[in-house]
Design a protein around this motif. Structure first.
Motif, PDB file in Angstrom:
ATOM      1  N   ALA A 162      44.059 -61.749 -94.031  1.00 26.09           N
ATOM      2  CA  ALA A 162      43.044 -61.759 -95.081  1.00 26.09           C
ATOM      3  C   ALA A 162      43.305 -62.850 -96.099  1.00 26.09           C
ATOM      4  O   ALA A 162      42.381 -63.435 -96.659  1.00 26.09           O
ATOM      5  CB  ALA A 162      42.987 -60.389 -95.767  1.00 26.09           C
ATOM      6  N   ARG A 187      29.812 -61.374 -90.089  1.00 27.93           N
ATOM      7  CA  ARG A 187      29.738 -60.803 -91.428  1.00 27.93           C
ATOM      8  C   ARG A 187      30.874 -61.337 -92.292  1.00 27.93           C
ATOM      9  O   ARG A 187      32.024 -61.397 -91.868  1.00 27.93           O
ATOM     10  CB  ARG A 187      29.822 -59.277 -91.341  1.00 27.93           C
ATOM     11  N   PRO A 189      33.504 -60.854 -94.944  1.00 29.37           N
ATOM     12  CA  PRO A 189      34.158 -59.688 -95.586  1.00 29.37           C
ATOM     13  C   PRO A 189      34.342 -59.851 -97.079  1.00 29.37           C
ATOM     14  O   PRO A 189      34.725 -58.893 -97.750  1.00 29.37           O
ATOM     15  CB  PRO A 189      35.509 -59.617 -94.866  1.00 29.37           C
TER      16      PRO A 189
END
Length: 972
Positions: A162, A187, A189
């Motif tokens: 991340a 998508r 995040p």
């Protein structure tokens, strides 16, 4: 997942430890797995490899490679970095060494993975540098390797930590890769501004040619551009995104609609339009929305006593009813029925405050003003066929029900129920409020109803019926366009008003009962005066396909339909306006529509047939991307006469190759490629040789036979260059030959000196234009020379008698007098040698009527290509009338082009320095908005004060003129 892995580690510690040693790799090959087990778990056996291969830690496994589950990998990496730092470093070193010869994208992924795991001093910078390199790689122009890299990036990037994915470049890589591959991006995040995604798309976007057609039902967008569509340039890749708005006057209340058009796709964007007109036909307000409407109803009038009106209700295809106020704003909606029951017979009360419709065999009524109320359902035996409000009541409803051939008229507040026989069904009933109603049956017959005895037949083959609200008049239109009117109390005797130019789709009688208006699905509204004995109809023009009409209480009309002009905005900010062509087509039948205003791209034979010529498809693809829609290939000499033994058995004379035949034989792939890319192919035949100067019988036969053979191969026409001895009769013979094929054109490029041979009389300017579709006649070379001199001297806008504008006006008048439908074939002056002078001359020619002929290399220049796109996207520039003005002194030429409701002002500055153009207060009339079509800037011009506009040195500005208010006077 952490708990599951921890639990598994207690039961099978070796299995989890082996997986930890693999979690820094993009993929795990069999050899890599074995080397990792031996390196880090030397006491285990090969069975551990098999156990891992089929364990739940693996996302997918093939014959040679496995991929760890992304969620599992993230947990394993946390376990790895949470242990001894030396062990983690050893796993990283082992992975890097094992994959030293792996593809670059694998090494890139593993480098980013490691850099994002440990918070080192240079880790953040290493991540930024790695992502920047990858972004540069996936945005490489026209690189197939970048496509493959994009596929890898979309697969691997979501597997990164991340901390890496938080970087904006990580998101840009995914968006850019998706854009160039024609995929929807994954998508995001993280919450990021939309500008990041649009900027990433712009990195891989290029100019894409799409087609736009303004049809009666809306806009048709096509990629690639259809042959009959207006070609515009938009930024995009596999997907082009456009924002579409309505563009009626006065400006409608339509928010931009985003349309995504993929390659090899056509999309219809429906546009529903409602416009309120004054008695004289001037628009008061407009409403446009990008949805298909089944029905439209209008009612009400804004006044001191009734400020709520007027209102419009629109029944959409899904059954939703949208209610609009007097400014066109959507203020309320009635949701579609949950059971999907169809709705019809939409109507509004005279005050515009109450809505009614038929649904599920019953009348539904809803108060809409001052706010939406509950829906009332009014039922009666039988199915409801029609419903209307009484004209003298705010919400008094009358409806008709049909049951077993009996029509019953019912009222909401009335107990009277008149009964009429209706054996052949009922399409409409009008009016409910007179002495007796009229009935239109399903056999298109109009009857005057009687409670006893037989009904009186009024007319047959009736397309639509209407009448005045007070019941004084009944009107009907037959399918052949005949419009009839019956006054009350005349026992069925009718008055013939006239004949409409089409089958009327709707009729209306105005509030005073003095005029009848009809619409028929195009841009015309035809109005007859009921008070005159033989009324001459008034034709009012609107900018959309009108198929419904309502009488406005103020005495005007409310017209509804579809289509109309629309504005398009590309992702990079370019703007276009596309208008339906409602102007009458006055060209002769033998002038093909595609040649009107067509720009010809001159391409030398070496580019198409030379040793270094590219593949035909690539040549035509590159040519179509410039915006050109017609290639002029040449110069070529006519091939020798065909051998009678075969269609093209000849071709050699004494062993010497004829250039014309070689090109003819190799033309089929080129012409086929041209058609595939929407490009017309015209052959330039050079007749300057001695044999054509003498024009004997053999030379004539060779030309005639050569033209036929080119046409048989699919050429769209020929241009005759030189050939001073060719006379009128032979040119007419050539044109007659072309008429045997569909949509072929004859173009002349003739010298000033015209000679006659023994068979023809001397050729005149009128004679030449009588034969050709596009001509360079004696006036044209002189005009071309004037263009060169004026650009070189910086006096393009001079108003002296020998100025370019004056010569251009003379040339236009001469051509119009010679032959309607013929056009000038403007050519670039040979006297202009500087590139900036040539670019300015090309811009001037593109702003003129006719067919500019420009070299392909010049059309490929960005500025010229942008002007070419605009010319093709706006009918005013290809079909419009020509007016010349002198606004900016002797340096600036001002050209005004108008077609229908579209007006464009073209300014060309021949000075080296910037010049200011002062538009007088009288031009244009009224308050207008000027939109610069090249850079999107807008400026407003109010009539009382002059407006100053600046034009750069040796530059042009093209400005679209649109009204700010509806004060332009009557139209039509």
């Amino acid at each position: 997942m952490d708990a599951e892995i921890a639990e598994l580690a207690e039961v099978r510690p070796d299995l989890v430890r082996l997986a930890e040693c693999l979690c820094l790799a993009a993929g795990v090959e069999r050899a890599f797995l074995r080397r990792a087990r031996i390196r880090f778990l030397p006491r285990t056996t090969a069975g551990l490899e098999a156990e891992l291969w089929f364990s739940p830690l693996v996302e997918s496994a093939g014959d040679q490679m496995l991929l760890l589950d992304p969620t599992v990998s993230e947990v394993l990496r946390r376990r790895l970095t949470g242990g001894p730092r030396e062990h983690a470093a050893a796993v990283r070193e082992f992975t890097a060494d094992a994959h030293r010869e792996a593809p670059p994208v694998v090494r890139w992924f593993e480098d980013l993975l490691w850099a994002g795991l440990l918070p080192t001093a240079d880790g953040h910078e290493r991540v930024k540098e790695g992502l920047a390199r990858m972004l540069l790689a996936v945005t490489a122009d026209e690189d197939e390797a970048a496509d493959d890299l994009g596929r890898w990036a979309l697969h691997y990037l979501p597997r990164l930590p991340a901390g890496v994915l938080r970087h904006d470049d990580a998101w840009r890589i995914q968006v850019a890769s998706s854009e160039r591959l024609g995929l929807d991006p994954p998508r995001d995040p993280f919450s990021r501004p939309d500008a990041i995604a649009s900027g990433a798309r712009a990195l891989v976007q290029r100019d894409v040619v799409i087609g736009v057609s303004a049809r009666s039902g809306g806009l048709v967008l096509s990629s690639p551009a259809a042959l009959d569509a207006v070609a515009i340039s938009a930024s995009g890749g596999h997907t082009v995104r456009l924002d579409v708005t309505g563009a009626l006057e006065p400006p409608p209340r339509m928010a931009p609609v985003r349309v995504e058009l993929r390659a090899d796709q056509s999309v219809l964007l429906p546009l529903t339009v409602v416009q309120r007109l004054t008695r004289s036909g001037r628009p008061e307000w407009s409403l446009a929305q990008p949805r298909r409407a089944l029905e439209v109803a209008a009612g009400g009038q804004a006044s001191a006593s009734d400020p709520a009106g007027p209102h419009v209700a629109v029944l959409l295809a899904d059954g939703t009813i949208v209610f609009h106020d007097h400014e066109g704003e959507a203020v309320a909606a009635v949701p579609a029925p949950s059971d999907g029951a169809p709705r019809h017979s939409l109507t509004l009360s005279p005050h515009g405050t109450t809505l009614a419709w038929v649904e599920d065999g019953a009348v539904h009524q809803c108060e809409m003003v001052p706010e939406p109320g509950p829906v009332q359902v009014l039922r009666g035996e039988g199915g409801v066929v029609d419903v209307r409000f009484r004209p003298d009541s705010r919400d008094e409803l009358v409806w008709g029900t049909l049951s077993q051939g009996v029509l019953v008229l019912r009222g909401k507040h009335s107990l009277a129920e008149p009964v009429y026989l209706a054996d052949d069904g009922v399409r409409a009933v009008w009016p409910f409020f007179g002495v007796r109603p009229a009935l239109l049956d399903e056999l298109d017959r109009l009857w005057l109803c009687r409670t006893s005895g037989e009904h009186q037949l009024l007319a047959e083959s009736v397309a639509s019926v209407s009448g005045s609200q007070d019941g004084r008049w009944l009107v009907a239109a037959q399918r052949d366009g005949t419009v009839l009117a019956w006054p009350r109390g005349r026992s069925g005797r009718h008055t013939l008003l006239g004949r409409a130019p089409w089958e009327p789709t709707d009729l209306a009688v105005d509030a005073a009962g003095t005029h009848v208006a009809a619409v028929g699905g195009d841009g015309r509204l035809v109005v007859w005066d009921l008070t005159e004995t033989s009324p001459q109809p008034l034709v009012v023009r609107v900018d959309f396909a009108a198929d419904r009409i309502f009488a406005d209480p103020s005495g005007g009309w409310t017209v509804a339909g579809s289509g109309g002009p629309a504005g398009l905005r590309t992702e990079d900010g370019r703007r276009y306006l596309v208008s339906p062509d409602h102007e009458p087509d006055l060209r002769p039948e033998d002038v093909p529509a595609w040649i009107l205003g067509c720009v010809l791209a001159e391409v030398e034979t070496s580019v198409l047939w030379g040793d270094r010529a590219a593949a035909p498809s690539e040549v035509m693809k590159d040519l179509s991307e410039t915006g050109a829609r017609c290639v002029l290939a040449g110069p070529l000499v006519p091939p020798p006469l065909a051998d009678p033994a075969g269609p093209d058995a000849g071709g050699r004379d004494g062993g010497v190759a004829f250039d014309g035949l070689d090109r003819l034989d190799g033309s089929a792939p080129l012409i086929e490629a041209a058609k595939r890319h929407g490009v017309r192919f015209v052959v330039d035949l050079d007749l300057t040789g001695d044999e054509f100067g003498r024009m004997g019988a053999v030379a004539r036969a060779r030309i005639y036979d050569g033209v036929r053979r080119w046409l048989d191969r699919g050429a769209d026409g020929v241009r005759i260059t030189g050939g001073a001895a060719i006379g009128r009769r032979f040119l007419r013979d050539l044109r007659h030959l072309l008429q045997g094929y569909d949509d072929r054109v004859l173009i002349e490029n003739r010298p000033w000196e015209l000679y006659a041979d023994a068979h023809d009389a001397p050729v005149t300017a009128g004679g030449l234009s009588d034969a050709s579709h596009v001509a360079n006649l004696p006036l044209s070379p002189d005009t071309t020379l004037a263009l060169a001199l004026r650009i070189r001297s910086g006096t393009l806008g001079s108003d002296h008698s020998d100025a370019y504008a004056a010569r251009l006006a003379q040339a236009e008048q001469a051509l119009e007098a010679a032959r309607r439908g013929a056009q000038w074939g403007h050519t670039l002056p040979e006297q202009l040698l500087l590139p900036e002078h040539q670019a300015l001359a090309a811009a001037v020619l593109l702003s003129l009527p006719g067919c500019p002929t420009l070299p392909l290399g010049l059309l490929g220049e960005p500025r010229t290509a942008a002007l070419l796109r605009l010319r093709q996207a706006h009918l005013a520039l290809s079909k419009g009338t020509l007016q010349l003005h002198h606004f900016g002194g002797p340096e600036v030429l001002a050209v005004l082009r108008t077609h229908g409701s579209e007006t464009i002002l073209c300014l060309a500055n021949s000075a080296q320095q910037r010049r200011t153009v002062s538009l007088p207060s009288s031009f244009p009339a009224g308050a207008v908005r000027l939109l610069d079509l090249l850079d999107g800037r807008e400026v407003e011009h109010d009539g009382p004060v002059p407006l100053d506009l600046s034009v750069g040195g040796l530059d042009v500005r093209w400005l679209m003129v649109t009204p700010l208010r509806s004060d332009l006077g009557p139209r039509g």
